[in-house]
Design a protein around this motif. Structure first.
Motif, mmCIF file in Angstrom:
data_model
loop_
_atom_site.group_PDB
_atom_site.id
_atom_site.type_symbol
_atom_site.label_atom_id
_atom_site.label_comp_id
_atom_site.label_asym_id
_atom_site.label_seq_id
_atom_site.Cartn_x
_atom_site.Cartn_y
_atom_site.Cartn_z
ATOM 1 N N THR A 1 -5.921 4.571 -1.160
ATOM 2 C CA THR A 1 -5.915 4.760 0.289
ATOM 3 C C THR A 1 -4.562 5.349 0.648
ATOM 4 O OG1 THR A 1 -7.322 2.858 0.533
ATOM 5 C CG2 THR A 1 -6.163 3.577 2.494
ATOM 6 N N PRO B 1 -5.745 5.759 7.760
ATOM 7 C CA PRO B 1 -5.856 5.834 6.301
ATOM 8 C C PRO B 1 -6.991 6.750 5.838
ATOM 9 C CG PRO B 1 -6.683 3.737 7.109
ATOM 10 C CD PRO B 1 -6.078 4.433 8.282
ATOM 11 N N ARG C 1 -15.705 2.909 -4.748
ATOM 12 C CA ARG C 1 -14.238 2.768 -4.672
ATOM 13 C C ARG C 1 -13.625 2.624 -6.068
ATOM 14 N NH1 ARG C 1 -15.380 4.173 -0.183
ATOM 15 N NH2 ARG C 1 -14.646 3.304 1.784
ATOM 16 N N ILE D 1 -9.204 7.963 2.165
ATOM 17 C CA ILE D 1 -9.501 7.518 0.803
ATOM 18 C C ILE D 1 -9.413 8.710 -0.145
ATOM 19 C CG2 ILE D 1 -11.347 6.600 -0.684
ATOM 20 C CD1 ILE D 1 -12.184 5.055 1.988
ATOM 21 N N CYS E 1 -9.915 4.797 -6.560
ATOM 22 C CA CYS E 1 -9.657 5.395 -5.249
ATOM 23 C C CYS E 1 -8.361 4.837 -4.674
ATOM 24 C CB CYS E 1 -10.785 5.059 -4.272
ATOM 25 S SG CYS E 1 -12.250 6.036 -4.534
ATOM 26 N N GLN F 1 -15.918 9.813 4.880
ATOM 27 C CA GLN F 1 -15.393 8.696 5.674
ATOM 28 C C GLN F 1 -15.951 8.720 7.090
ATOM 29 O OE1 GLN F 1 -11.042 8.908 4.619
ATOM 30 N NE2 GLN F 1 -11.108 6.833 5.450
ATOM 31 N N THR G 1 0.859 -1.191 0.000
ATOM 32 C CA THR G 1 0.000 0.000 0.000
ATOM 33 C C THR G 1 0.896 1.241 0.000
ATOM 34 O OG1 THR G 1 -0.094 0.195 2.405
ATOM 35 C CG2 THR G 1 -1.766 -1.202 1.359
#
Ligand SMILES: [Zn+2]
Ligand SMILES: [Zn+2]
Length: 594
Positions: free
Chosen positions: A589, A531, A584, A533, A587, A554, A509
């Motif tokens: 993170t 995290p 998503r 988005i 998107c 979020q 990630t």
């Protein structure tokens, strides 16, 4: 060396040997000893002594002692240590000569001496001698030769020495690259600038776009042409006293501005400055300023001779490139790539072999902090507290790229190469990756890249490792940042907070704001920011409003009309982002701090 040795009454010889100086002294023991003790204090201002190794002492009969001191030709011995000198800003003495009508260097834009002038940017191969630089195109006239060979002269062995008789010269060209015959290109350039033109000027390590910093119309024109709506421009002040009317300058900042490195220094602006700051540095209360760094810079600002155009207190000096591309270095390149941006071109025929931008620095609570390490600083080595077993070539990251060659106790950083987003920038990287190991006579036996496979520097590094048949080491981005700081401050263990937006983590990630525990060869991730988005991926970086709105969502909060208005977001955009967010789609993170 010859000057101070002769003054001490010693004979022998001296020779540049691939970055070190080999000296043989002949004379009575006590005179030699006294000389060695005083050596450091006798050196010229720009010389520094890294260390002295006495290789041998021999006793000889007086009849065997040489009659005079000689300078031998440089020896190119690749096993010896090499260092490439950094470019140095014009020194006070050369400045005086350039402005003095009685000097043979009066109004000469390429005046240099042993204390100032181009070094790194004109080097072709090592060791650093005139015949291996761009100055070899200009055989010395008798007067220059006299100064170059006279141990008592301050231009004694000044490798970049040049004068109006034998040295490089200026040329004046129009928008289309057409040569305009001009008796005095400098005067033409100053006149054009005063009339509101943007002039592309070939500087020391690359092209600059120069304009009158007090002229609102030309600033607007340049922002439009460069497609640079808000990023701040740097300016050059002709001297400290005019600068102090516009900016607050502390003693430390003054020293930095006037140093041989002479970076652009980011200064707080004074109350009610007369410069159009809304166009130079929109929305900021600081301004990047430098003082004249070459005779050409100085002569563009100052009115000299019969020039009827007055002096400029401030000239806008921004890099000669199109947005995102590296700065142009050759005349041909500039005439093509800066077409449509510059109204005129002030060129010269001294080749720039290696690009070197202006350095950028700031003085803050912890002292001088360098934001862009280039002219004046690069390629000076950072000394390591431990010896490297291998020659390591580290390829740097994608943005604000710099490479590093490590060997023995040294880490040599290249000047800032820039963002690797254009073919021109990649060419620049390939060139420095090829030249650096060659100059230092060190073939890399390990290549280091970032962990991210898509960075151009990673790809080039992988290719290079395969070509050379050497191991490739991939290092996590934030860990590398922590290690660099630890090397600089000679720490063996640290708890490091590393805030950097987009480094690929070891778990696949994107990492951002990281808390790491680092020891010399091992490290652990202690924590990270919660995290977030990012709908639209990189689009969210260019449009910070998306990031804020996504954080609202979020947390299960709605974005009402009032917020929408304040953030300047249309309902259409909001709908699109919401769909992306909910499904998503495209998107990312992120754990980034911002
Ligand atoms: Zn000088
Ligand atoms: Zn000359």
């Amino acid at each position: 060396m010859a000057r101070i040795t002769e003054a001490a009454g010693l004979t022998g010889w001296v020779r540049n040997q691939s970055g070190t100086v080999r000296l043989v002294l002949e004379g009575p023991v006590e005179v030699v000893d006294r000389f060695m003790k005083r050596l450091e204090s006798e050196l010229p201002p720009r010389a520094s002594l890294e260390g002295v190794h006495v290789l041998s002492r021999e006793f000889v009969k007086p009849s065997q002692v040489s009659e005079m001191f000689t300078i031998l030709d440089s020896a190119s011995d690749r096993s010896m240590r090499i260092s490439i000198p950094a470019d140095l800003a014009i020194c006070p003495q050369c400045m005086k000569e350039v402005l003095s009508p009685s000097s043979r260097f009066y109004r000469y834009p390429f005046t240099t001496c042993t204390d100032c002038g181009p070094r790194y940017t004109v080097v072709e191969t090592m060791p650093y001698d005139r015949e291996r630089t761009a100055l070899r195109d200009f055989p010395l006239c008798s007067k220059c030769m006299e100064e170059y060979t006279d141990p008592g002269n301050r231009r004694f062995h000044a490798e970049s020495i040049a004068c109006p008789v034998c040295g490089p010269e200026l040329a004046w060209r129009g928008q289309e690259g057409n040569l305009i015959s001009a008796e005095d290109p400098l005067e033409e350039a100053r006149k054009a600038i005063s009339e509101g033109a943007v002039v592309a000027v070939k500087g020391l390590g690359g092209f600059l776009l120069v304009a009158d910093a007090s002229n609102r119309e030309v600033l607007k024109k340049l922002r439009k042409r460069k497609n640079r709506p808000a990023k701040p421009f740097a300016v050059m002040a002709s001297n400290l006293s005019v600068l102090k009317k516009q900016c607050l300058v502390s003693a430390e900042e003054e020293e930095l501005l006037s140093s041989p490195e002479a970076p652009i220094v980011v200064l707080r602006t004074a109350d009610n400055p007369s410069l159009p700051l809304d166009l130079l540095a929109p929305g900021l209360n600081n301004l990047g300023v430098m003082l004249p760094t070459t005779p050409l810079h100085l002569l563009l600002a100052e009115s000299t001779g019969d020039d009827s155009t007055g002096s400029f207190d401030f000239l806008l000096m921004t890099s000669g490139n199109r947005g995102g591309e590296p700065v142009c270095t050759s005349n041909e390149e500039a005439l093509t790539r800066l077409k449509g941006i510059a109204d005129f071109f002030l060129l010269h025929n001294r080749r720039i072999n290696l690009r070197n931008d202006d350095s950028l620095a700031v003085v803050n609570h912890s002292g001088v902090q360098i934001w862009r390490r280039a002219r004046g600083y690069a390629p000076n080595a950072v000394s390591l507290s431990f010896p490297l077993k291998k020659t390591v070539l580290a390829m740097g990251a994608e943005l604000k790229n710099t490479i590093c060659l490590g060997f023995d106790n040294e880490a040599v950083l290249s000047p800032h190469t820039g963002d690797l987003e254009t073919p021109e920038a990649l060419d620049g990287l390939e060139q420095v990756v090829k030249n650096f190991p060659e100059y230092f006579g060190k073939a890399p036996d390990t290549i280091v890249t970032d962990l991210h496979p898509d960075m151009h520097s990673t790809r080039l590094g992988m290719r290079l490792a395969a070509e050379l048949g050497v191991p490739l080491l991939q290092v996590q981005h934030h860990y590398a940042h922590a290690l660099a700081i630890m090397c600089e401050h000679r720490l063996k263990e640290a708890v490091a907070l590393v805030f950097d937006g987009t480094g690929l983590g070891t778990d696949g990630t994107i990492w951002g704001g990281e808390l790491l525990h680092v020891r010399e060869t091992e490290w652990t991730r202690l924590g990270t920011l919660a995290p977030a988005i990012l709908p639209g991926g990189d689009a969210a970086v260019l449009r910070p409003a998306i990031q804020l709105i996504a954080r609202f969502w979020q947390q299960g909060l709605a974005v009402d009309k009032r917020w929408q208005r304040r953030l300047g977001v249309t309902s259409e955009e909001l709908r699109l982002w919401k769909t992306q967010f909910e499904r998503r789609i495209n998107c990312y993170t992120t754990h980034a701090a911002g």
